[in-house]
Design a protein around this motif. Structure first.
Motif, PDB file in Angstrom:
ATOM      1  N   THR A   5      40.721   7.741   6.264  1.00 46.50           N
ATOM      2  CA  THR A   5      39.427   7.715   5.583  1.00 46.50           C
ATOM      3  C   THR A   5      38.747   9.077   5.653  1.00 46.50           C
ATOM      4  OG1 THR A   5      38.300   6.959   7.580  1.00 46.50           O
ATOM      5  CG2 THR A   5      39.097   5.259   6.077  1.00 46.50           C
ATOM      6  N   PHE A   6      37.846   9.300   4.713  1.00 47.86           N
ATOM      7  CA  PHE A   6      37.035  10.509   4.722  1.00 47.86           C
ATOM      8  C   PHE A   6      35.627  10.145   4.250  1.00 47.86           C
ATOM      9  CE2 PHE A   6      39.003  10.309   0.532  1.00 47.86           C
ATOM     10  CZ  PHE A   6      37.987  10.670  -0.351  1.00 47.86           C
ATOM     11  N   SER A   7      34.664  10.955   4.628  1.00 48.21           N
ATOM     12  CA  SER A   7      33.286  10.716   4.201  1.00 48.21           C
ATOM     13  C   SER A   7      32.516  12.024   4.217  1.00 48.21           C
ATOM     14  CB  SER A   7      32.602   9.691   5.114  1.00 48.21           C
ATOM     15  OG  SER A   7      32.547  10.179   6.436  1.00 48.21           O
ATOM     16  N   GLY A   8      31.437  12.056   3.478  1.00 46.40           N
ATOM     17  CA  GLY A   8      30.621  13.254   3.407  1.00 46.40           C
ATOM     18  C   GLY A   8      29.400  13.001   2.549  1.00 46.40           C
ATOM     19  N   ALA A   9      28.786  14.079   2.117  1.00 45.09           N
ATOM     20  CA  ALA A   9      27.611  13.983   1.248  1.00 45.09           C
ATOM     21  C   ALA A   9      27.553  15.217   0.360  1.00 45.09           C
ATOM     22  CB  ALA A   9      26.341  13.862   2.074  1.00 45.09           C
ATOM     23  N   LEU A  10      27.241  15.002  -0.897  1.00 44.86           N
ATOM     24  CA  LEU A  10      26.965  16.103  -1.810  1.00 44.86           C
ATOM     25  C   LEU A  10      25.472  16.393  -1.713  1.00 44.86           C
ATOM     26  CD1 LEU A  10      29.057  15.092  -4.966  1.00 44.86           C
ATOM     27  CD2 LEU A  10      29.705  16.600  -3.069  1.00 44.86           C
ATOM     28  N   THR A  11      25.125  17.658  -1.518  1.00 45.07           N
ATOM     29  CA  THR A  11      23.724  18.038  -1.362  1.00 45.07           C
ATOM     30  C   THR A  11      23.395  19.199  -2.296  1.00 45.07           C
ATOM     31  OG1 THR A  11      24.093  19.703   0.352  1.00 45.07           O
ATOM     32  CG2 THR A  11      23.875  17.414   1.096  1.00 45.07           C
ATOM     33  N   ALA A  12      22.104  19.464  -2.431  1.00 47.62           N
ATOM     34  CA  ALA A  12      21.650  20.561  -3.293  1.00 47.62           C
ATOM     35  C   ALA A  12      22.045  21.921  -2.735  1.00 47.62           C
ATOM     36  CB  ALA A  12      20.142  20.481  -3.475  1.00 47.62           C
ATOM     37  N   THR A  13      22.452  21.985  -1.471  1.00 46.01           N
ATOM     38  CA  THR A  13      22.872  23.267  -0.883  1.00 46.01           C
ATOM     39  C   THR A  13      24.383  23.480  -0.947  1.00 46.01           C
ATOM     40  OG1 THR A  13      22.985  22.283   1.320  1.00 46.01           O
ATOM     41  CG2 THR A  13      20.886  23.304   0.680  1.00 46.01           C
ATOM     42  N   ASP A  14      25.133  22.496  -1.437  1.00 44.92           N
ATOM     43  CA  ASP A  14      26.586  22.644  -1.583  1.00 44.92           C
ATOM     44  C   ASP A  14      26.911  23.648  -2.689  1.00 44.92           C
ATOM     45  OD1 ASP A  14      27.292  20.845   0.389  1.00 44.92           O
ATOM     46  OD2 ASP A  14      27.568  19.158  -0.968  1.00 44.92           O
ATOM     47  N   PRO A  15      28.096  24.250  -2.620  1.00 47.71           N
ATOM     48  CA  PRO A  15      28.516  25.109  -3.738  1.00 47.71           C
ATOM     49  C   PRO A  15      28.692  24.260  -5.000  1.00 47.71           C
ATOM     50  CG  PRO A  15      30.334  24.736  -2.214  1.00 47.71           C
ATOM     51  CD  PRO A  15      29.116  24.143  -1.580  1.00 47.71           C
ATOM     52  N   VAL A  16      28.600  24.903  -6.152  1.00 53.61           N
ATOM     53  CA  VAL A  16      28.761  24.208  -7.438  1.00 53.61           C
ATOM     54  C   VAL A  16      29.861  24.886  -8.242  1.00 53.61           C
ATOM     55  CG1 VAL A  16      26.375  23.387  -7.520  1.00 53.61           C
ATOM     56  CG2 VAL A  16      26.964  25.589  -8.561  1.00 53.61           C
ATOM     57  N   PHE A  17      30.438  24.134  -9.180  1.00 49.80           N
ATOM     58  CA  PHE A  17      31.420  24.713 -10.104  1.00 49.80           C
ATOM     59  C   PHE A  17      31.428  23.925 -11.397  1.00 49.80           C
ATOM     60  CE2 PHE A  17      33.876  21.165  -8.956  1.00 49.80           C
ATOM     61  CZ  PHE A  17      35.212  21.222  -9.349  1.00 49.80           C
ATOM     62  N   ASN A  18      32.020  24.514 -12.424  1.00 52.26           N
ATOM     63  CA  ASN A  18      32.234  23.811 -13.686  1.00 52.26           C
ATOM     64  C   ASN A  18      33.547  23.065 -13.524  1.00 52.26           C
ATOM     65  OD1 ASN A  18      32.472  22.900 -16.311  1.00 52.26           O
ATOM     66  ND2 ASN A  18      32.192  24.893 -17.240  1.00 52.26           N
ATOM     67  N   ARG A  19      33.456  21.754 -13.282  1.00 50.75           N
ATOM     68  CA  ARG A  19      34.656  20.972 -12.988  1.00 50.75           C
ATOM     69  C   ARG A  19      35.496  20.792 -14.252  1.00 50.75           C
ATOM     70  NH1 ARG A  19      34.381  16.316 -15.345  1.00 50.75           N
ATOM     71  NH2 ARG A  19      32.392  15.264 -15.701  1.00 50.75           N
ATOM     72  N   ALA A  20      36.725  20.374 -14.055  1.00 51.52           N
ATOM     73  CA  ALA A  20      37.615  20.070 -15.178  1.00 51.52           C
ATOM     74  C   ALA A  20      37.183  18.775 -15.850  1.00 51.52           C
ATOM     75  CB  ALA A  20      39.044  19.944 -14.684  1.00 51.52           C
ATOM     76  N   PHE A  21      37.520  18.634 -17.104  1.00 47.48           N
ATOM     77  CA  PHE A  21      37.364  17.358 -17.817  1.00 47.48           C
ATOM     78  C   PHE A  21      38.748  16.730 -17.991  1.00 47.48           C
ATOM     79  CE2 PHE A  21      37.064  15.024 -21.935  1.00 47.48           C
ATOM     80  CZ  PHE A  21      36.273  13.996 -21.469  1.00 47.48           C
ATOM     81  N   THR A  22      39.710  17.557 -18.371  1.00 46.22           N
ATOM     82  CA  THR A  22      41.122  17.175 -18.450  1.00 46.22           C
ATOM     83  C   THR A  22      41.903  18.275 -17.731  1.00 46.22           C
ATOM     84  OG1 THR A  22      41.623  18.370 -20.488  1.00 46.22           O
ATOM     85  CG2 THR A  22      40.723  16.127 -20.732  1.00 46.22           C
ATOM     86  N   LEU A  23      43.214  18.189 -17.764  1.00 38.80           N
ATOM     87  CA  LEU A  23      44.033  19.231 -17.134  1.00 38.80           C
ATOM     88  C   LEU A  23      43.943  20.569 -17.864  1.00 38.80           C
ATOM     89  CD1 LEU A  23      47.275  17.258 -16.167  1.00 38.80           C
ATOM     90  CD2 LEU A  23      45.294  17.818 -14.740  1.00 38.80           C
ATOM     91  N   THR A  24      43.447  20.551 -19.104  1.00 38.57           N
ATOM     92  CA  THR A  24      43.415  21.788 -19.893  1.00 38.57           C
ATOM     93  C   THR A  24      42.022  22.190 -20.373  1.00 38.57           C
ATOM     94  OG1 THR A  24      43.925  20.516 -21.899  1.00 38.57           O
ATOM     95  CG2 THR A  24      45.794  21.479 -20.696  1.00 38.57           C
TER      96      THR A  24
END
Length: 197
Positions: free
Chosen positions: A30-49
């Motif tokens: 198992t894993f756990s965490g939290a996304l916060t306003a201080t986390d790094p950001v990126f433009n994530r993928a929508f598809t593989l391309t």
């Protein structure tokens, strides 16, 4: 006659011990965490391309891991309690092999998932190679979504174990409970053999 019975009991104990150790070896991680306003950001993928138009600045967490044996593994988001804009509890998984560079989100990307899990949660099932570095990137679907989450890695086939970087896998307590039983059976067989030899 007694020697044969002791031998059969010993064989059963060894099989039980092997079963217990195999089951413990393939325990869910198992894993756990939290996304916060201080986390790094990126433009994530929508598809593989292609990159996402909705997730152009999503917060993310990265989990490096490898598997001990080639096989099929699942990665599931089991909860995501979000706040902010967009759809609530909408996770997004990106799976990378070799390395992950947020400035080049399509490089080394091998799989993505938005809603294959329960509700709007993510679920990946993937054939993975032994002793190969992988990275799971957990993010939200839309910008500005933060909150706590939990997830789980499971072995589907192949019998290997998932190991998170820097984290040891913890076997399930019910599986480990079988090990003392197998050892007790082996000790009983040994005592019987001494009595009747």
């Amino acid at each position: 006659m007694f020697g044969f019975q002791s031998s059969a009991l010993l064989k059963r104990a060894l099989v039980a011990c092997a079963f217990a150790s195999h089951a413990a070896f393939a325990a869910p991680v198992t894993f756990s965490g939290a996304l916060t306003a201080t986390d790094p950001v990126f433009n994530r993928a929508f598809t593989l391309t292609t990159l996402s138009g909705a997730g152009t600045r999503v917060a993310y967490d990265v989990y490096g891991f490898h598997v001990s044996s080639a096989g099929t593994y699942s990665i599931e988001a089991t909860s995501f309690n979000t706040n902010g804009v967009g759809l609530s509890s909408d996770s997004f998984f990106s799976l990378y092999r070799g390395s992950f560079n947020p400035a080049s989100a399509l490089t080394n990307l091998i799989q993505v998932d938005d809603d294959s899990g329960v509700g709007s949660l993510s679920l990946l099932t993937s054939a993975l190679l032994a002793d190969t570095q992988y990275y799971l990137v957990f993010s939200s679907y839309s910008n500005g979504q933060y909150g706590s989450y939990t997830g789980r890695f499971d072995t589907v086939s192949g019998g290997g174990q998932v190991s998170l970087d820097g984290v040891g896998a913890v076997p399930e307590p019910a599986t480990l409970a079988l090990l003392p039983l197998a050892l007790a059976g082996m000790a009983a067989a040994r005592r019987r053999r001494r009595q009747f030899v």
